[in-house]
Design a protein around this motif. Sequence first.
Motif, PDB file in Angstrom:
ATOM      1  N   GLN A 102       0.825  -1.216   0.000  1.00  0.00           N
ATOM      2  CA  GLN A 102       0.000   0.000   0.000  1.00  0.00           C
ATOM      3  C   GLN A 102       0.850   1.253   0.000  1.00  0.00           C
ATOM      4  O   GLN A 102       0.516   2.262   0.624  1.00  0.00           O
ATOM      5  CB  GLN A 102      -0.970   0.005   1.178  1.00  0.00           C
ATOM      6  N   GLN A 103       1.955   1.182  -0.730  1.00  0.00           N
ATOM      7  CA  GLN A 103       2.787   2.355  -0.972  1.00  0.00           C
ATOM      8  C   GLN A 103       2.401   2.923  -2.333  1.00  0.00           C
ATOM      9  O   GLN A 103       2.210   2.182  -3.297  1.00  0.00           O
ATOM     10  CB  GLN A 103       4.270   1.979  -0.969  1.00  0.00           C
ATOM     11  N   TYR A 104       2.318   4.241  -2.389  1.00  0.00           N
ATOM     12  CA  TYR A 104       1.875   4.901  -3.609  1.00  0.00           C
ATOM     13  C   TYR A 104       3.065   5.317  -4.465  1.00  0.00           C
ATOM     14  O   TYR A 104       4.130   5.674  -3.959  1.00  0.00           O
ATOM     15  CB  TYR A 104       1.024   6.123  -3.266  1.00  0.00           C
ATOM     16  N   GLY A 105       2.848   5.307  -5.780  1.00  0.00           N
ATOM     17  CA  GLY A 105       3.888   5.705  -6.704  1.00  0.00           C
ATOM     18  C   GLY A 105       3.810   7.181  -7.055  1.00  0.00           C
ATOM     19  O   GLY A 105       2.854   7.878  -6.728  1.00  0.00           O
ATOM     20  N   ALA A 106       4.822   7.644  -7.773  1.00  0.00           N
ATOM     21  CA  ALA A 106       4.926   9.064  -8.099  1.00  0.00           C
ATOM     22  C   ALA A 106       4.087   9.465  -9.303  1.00  0.00           C
ATOM     23  O   ALA A 106       3.752  10.635  -9.466  1.00  0.00           O
ATOM     24  CB  ALA A 106       6.387   9.425  -8.358  1.00  0.00           C
ATOM     25  N   TYR A 107       3.753   8.516 -10.162  1.00  0.00           N
ATOM     26  CA  TYR A 107       2.988   8.796 -11.378  1.00  0.00           C
ATOM     27  C   TYR A 107       1.619   8.168 -11.213  1.00  0.00           C
ATOM     28  O   TYR A 107       1.466   6.945 -11.241  1.00  0.00           O
ATOM     29  CB  TYR A 107       3.734   8.225 -12.588  1.00  0.00           C
ATOM     30  N   TRP A 108       0.593   8.992 -11.009  1.00  0.00           N
ATOM     31  CA  TRP A 108      -0.691   8.486 -10.544  1.00  0.00           C
ATOM     32  C   TRP A 108      -1.396   7.504 -11.478  1.00  0.00           C
ATOM     33  O   TRP A 108      -2.100   6.617 -10.986  1.00  0.00           O
ATOM     34  CB  TRP A 108      -1.602   9.663 -10.194  1.00  0.00           C
ATOM     35  N   PRO A 109      -1.235   7.564 -12.782  1.00  0.00           N
ATOM     36  CA  PRO A 109      -1.849   6.512 -13.609  1.00  0.00           C
ATOM     37  C   PRO A 109      -1.193   5.154 -13.441  1.00  0.00           C
ATOM     38  O   PRO A 109      -1.745   4.139 -13.882  1.00  0.00           O
ATOM     39  CB  PRO A 109      -1.670   7.029 -15.045  1.00  0.00           C
TER      40      PRO A 109
END
Length: 223
Positions: free
Chosen positions: A170-177
């Motif tokens: 549940q870590q988010y990436g830098a490029y939302w798509p």
Amino acid sequence: NNNSNNNKNSSRDTGESGYLHMAQSLADWFLRSGMLNSKGMVDDGLNSTCQSNGDPTQPYQGYTYNQGVILGGLAGLAEVTQNSSLLDLAIWIANTTITHRVTAEGILAEAHGVGGRDGQLFKGIFMRYLRRLCHTLRSLPYRAGVCDSFNSFVQHNIQAVLAHDQNQQQQYGAYWPGPVLPPPSIAPWSACGISNNPPNSSSCVGPTPQTSALDLLNAGKGL
């Protein structure tokens, strides 16, 4: 723009008119500077001759955080001065951003890739101050409906992040798509300065993308 935010807050909180005068002076200077281009985008600064450093042939290339910070300043100044034209200006900038500073799927993105560590914060800054603008707009019955379209945009971005831009931790990436880069989950920072265009659109995970994504999620609860 940050100074304008700080000064209008100081005036409201302390009643000291000098802060309000400073905020108004900063806003007047900004609007005369040329950094807000004719399309409703805020350029990144001034060049050595005090002219906007934006490229007039590419008017929609501004960084998303530049669009966001001014929304917060205009909203706060409008609250203190009751100057509705400031809100009209903020709405114009916000609408320009969510229309032109997005991917083909309608997801907020930078014009030149997610960039380094600071660039990975930019989209979250826009969302934070879009929420701030709507806090002001929803206090005015004749303006409240404006934020319905903003909320739809935010929810669309949240759905994209949750579906495509988080890993199993549940870590988010830098490029939302998305998609998020495969393990190791925290990629070398050199891998983060990628293009917004496929096939080089994988999204790295690190501390700053988490902050940006949290700003997005928080905006979704506040609009």
